[in-house]
Design an enzyme around this catalytic site. Structure first.
Site, mmCIF file in Angstrom:
data_model
loop_
_atom_site.group_PDB
_atom_site.id
_atom_site.type_symbol
_atom_site.label_atom_id
_atom_site.label_comp_id
_atom_site.label_asym_id
_atom_site.label_seq_id
_atom_site.Cartn_x
_atom_site.Cartn_y
_atom_site.Cartn_z
ATOM 1 N N SER A 63 39.718 50.781 92.986
ATOM 2 C CA SER A 63 40.463 49.502 92.555
ATOM 3 C C SER A 63 41.301 49.604 91.341
ATOM 4 O O SER A 63 40.732 50.510 90.284
ATOM 5 C CB SER A 63 39.465 48.444 92.746
ATOM 6 O OG SER A 63 40.246 47.164 92.072
ATOM 7 N N TYR A 65 31.386 45.417 89.834
ATOM 8 C CA TYR A 65 32.367 45.665 90.536
ATOM 9 C C TYR A 65 33.324 46.648 89.789
ATOM 10 O O TYR A 65 33.684 47.935 90.421
ATOM 11 C CB TYR A 65 33.221 44.675 90.910
ATOM 12 C CG TYR A 65 34.564 44.796 91.861
ATOM 13 C CD1 TYR A 65 34.255 45.092 93.203
ATOM 14 C CD2 TYR A 65 35.720 45.061 91.488
ATOM 15 C CE1 TYR A 65 35.273 45.310 94.106
ATOM 16 C CE2 TYR A 65 36.788 45.464 92.436
ATOM 17 C CZ TYR A 65 36.641 45.623 93.737
ATOM 18 O OH TYR A 65 37.659 46.015 94.640
HETATM 19 N N1 LIG Z 1 42.016 43.296 98.601
HETATM 20 C C1 LIG Z 1 41.970 43.249 97.349
HETATM 21 O O1 LIG Z 1 42.688 42.733 96.651
HETATM 22 C C2 LIG Z 1 41.320 44.611 96.898
HETATM 23 C C3 LIG Z 1 41.923 45.181 95.638
HETATM 24 C C4 LIG Z 1 41.521 46.276 94.989
HETATM 25 C C5 LIG Z 1 40.393 47.137 95.839
HETATM 26 N N2 LIG Z 1 40.021 46.484 96.944
HETATM 27 C C6 LIG Z 1 39.074 47.371 97.672
HETATM 28 O O2 LIG Z 1 39.727 47.538 98.902
HETATM 29 C C7 LIG Z 1 38.454 48.000 100.135
HETATM 30 C C8 LIG Z 1 38.800 47.199 101.192
HETATM 31 O O3 LIG Z 1 38.669 45.753 100.980
HETATM 32 P P1 LIG Z 1 39.647 44.702 101.582
HETATM 33 O O4 LIG Z 1 40.521 44.025 100.545
HETATM 34 O O5 LIG Z 1 40.086 45.357 102.776
HETATM 35 O O6 LIG Z 1 38.761 43.655 102.173
HETATM 36 P P2 LIG Z 1 38.232 42.836 103.439
HETATM 37 O O7 LIG Z 1 39.363 42.599 104.124
HETATM 38 O O8 LIG Z 1 37.136 41.960 103.089
HETATM 39 O O9 LIG Z 1 37.487 43.936 104.286
HETATM 40 C C9 LIG Z 1 36.133 44.789 103.582
HETATM 41 C C10 LIG Z 1 35.667 45.650 104.689
HETATM 42 O O10 LIG Z 1 34.413 46.352 104.351
HETATM 43 C C11 LIG Z 1 33.457 46.120 105.300
HETATM 44 N N3 LIG Z 1 32.010 46.039 104.568
HETATM 45 C C12 LIG Z 1 31.748 44.957 103.997
HETATM 46 N N4 LIG Z 1 30.380 45.142 103.724
HETATM 47 C C13 LIG Z 1 29.945 46.139 104.313
HETATM 48 C C14 LIG Z 1 28.613 46.534 104.682
HETATM 49 N N5 LIG Z 1 27.510 45.996 104.133
HETATM 50 N N6 LIG Z 1 28.535 47.547 105.786
HETATM 51 C C15 LIG Z 1 29.677 48.057 106.071
HETATM 52 N N7 LIG Z 1 30.871 47.516 105.897
HETATM 53 C C16 LIG Z 1 30.885 46.545 105.279
HETATM 54 C C17 LIG Z 1 33.870 44.758 105.937
HETATM 55 O O11 LIG Z 1 33.267 44.901 107.115
HETATM 56 P P3 LIG Z 1 32.215 43.718 107.967
HETATM 57 O O12 LIG Z 1 32.122 42.513 107.355
HETATM 58 O O13 LIG Z 1 32.577 43.761 109.394
HETATM 59 O O14 LIG Z 1 31.041 44.682 107.645
HETATM 60 C C18 LIG Z 1 35.339 45.200 106.093
HETATM 61 O O15 LIG Z 1 35.859 45.845 107.022
HETATM 62 C C19 LIG Z 1 37.083 47.366 99.080
HETATM 63 O O16 LIG Z 1 36.548 48.787 98.697
HETATM 64 C C20 LIG Z 1 37.713 46.578 97.972
HETATM 65 O O17 LIG Z 1 36.966 46.861 97.090
HETATM 66 C C21 LIG Z 1 40.493 45.546 97.520
#
Ligand SMILES: NC(=O)c1ccc[n+]([C@@H]2O[C@H](COP(=O)([O-])OP(=O)(O)OC[C@H]3O[C@@H](n4cnc5c(N)ncnc54)[C@H](OP(=O)(O)O)[C@@H]3O)[C@@H](O)[C@H]2O)c1
Length: 264
Positions: A138, A152
């Site tokens: 991130s 985080y």
């Molecule tokens: N969105 C942003 O603004 C942003 C910015 C910077 C970085 N990121 C990073 O991008 C990555 C993906 O995030 P996203 O934005 O796509 O968020 P998201 O839409 O909430 O997706 C998160 C994913 O992680 C999975 N997950 C969460 N807890 C888990 C667990 N205990 N075991 C297995 N899987 C788990 C969820 O699946 P289930 O709930 O089905 O388990 C889901 O598939 C993350 O690492 C996040 O830190 C996001």
């Protein structure tokens, strides 16, 4: 010959978008997350494009999950040629108001699981002379602190540094290791952490990227064997400020950000 990529956090957001990009690029897939329904729906969609897709649900907060994934991969006679460590979430409840088990789970899912999965699957990639590892960190990991969401940022900083170290270790082996540092991206992330209203009020639409674009940029960077990539001009400006401002000023900048989101 088709290659197989294991995508964690494939049930939503950036992971789902990455799965689609890799399928378009001809990869077969192993999809994992906790929720089975969205994984199965994505698998059905990607199978229609001719890809072989395996759904292996796991809760990565369970320390035994990575080894269970490896055992299931072997039982199905598959080999993992690509690994995308993407699963993640944030907690904006403050360090002191978050219980210890929740902190442990966060460290397990976002820090330990990527390390263990890399250690389990990288040797096979190196032996076969081909592999791709894309770690989703991130922009927060490029900042001095993430107040109110205190673990985080450091977890993501760890992932950035570990990825860069692995990138160096695997140079010349046929394995590419890249870390992807998204900024604000439209996914379920801010619904899950309960801050959708605050972030939507604080940051205009133009500051947000869509998951498809972020995924495409991550895939391209990994193919090019870049050690890291931060998608979006604005996010690169923020990362540059954090790098070049004196420590105290950069910390103030991140404190203002956290206050704006009512996290401090
Ligand atoms: N969105 C942003 O603004 C942003 C910015 C910077 C970085 N990121 C990073 O991008 C990555 C993906 O995030 P996203 O934005 O796509 O968020 P998201 O839409 O909430 O997706 C998160 C994913 O992680 C999975 N997950 C969460 N807890 C888990 C667990 N205990 N075991 C297995 N899987 C788990 C969820 O699946 P289930 O709930 O089905 O388990 C889901 O598939 C993350 O690492 C996040 O830190 C996001």
């Amino acid at each position: 010959m088709s290659r197989t990529v294991l995508v964690t956090g494939a049930s939503a957001g950036i992971g789902k978008a990455l799965a689609r990009v890799y399928a378009t690029e001809g990869w077969d897939l192993i999809l994992t997350a906790r929720r089975i329904e969205p994984l199965e729906a994505l698998a059905q969609e990607l199978r229609r494009t001719g890809r072989a897709v395996h759904v292996l649900p796991q809760d990565l907060a369970d320390p035994a999950a990575p080894e269970r994934l490896q055992a299931e991969v072997e039982a199905r006679g598959l080999s993992v040629d690509g690994l995308i460590n993407n699963a993640g979430f944030s907690r904006v409840t403050g360090f002191l108001h978050t219980d210890l088990q929740a902190h442990r789970d966060m460290l397990q899912v976002m820090l330990t699981a990527p390390v263990v999965l890399s250690r389990l699957f990288l040797p096979g990639m190196v032996d076969r002379g081909f592999g791709r590892v894309l770690n989703v960190a991130s922009l927060a990991g490029q900042m001095p602190a993430t107040g109110g969401d205190t673990l985080y940022g450091p977890i993501k900083s760890f992932l950035i540094k570990a990825s860069q170290g692995l990138h160096l270790e695997t140079l010349g082996t046929g394995v590419h290791v890249t870390v992807l540092n998204p900024g604000y991206t439209l996914t379920e992330f801010h619904d899950v952490n309960g801050s959708r209203d605050q972030v939507s009020r604080a940051y205009p639409k133009w500051m947000w990227m869509d998951a498809e674009r972020v995924a495409r940029i991550g895939h391209q960077a990994c193919e090019a064997n870049r050690p890291s990539v931060t998608p979006g001009a604005m996010n690169n400006v923020m990362a540059g400020l954090a790098r070049f401002l004196p420590d105290g000023m950069a910390l103030k900048m991140t404190a203002n950000h956290a206050r704006r989101l009512a996290r401090l």
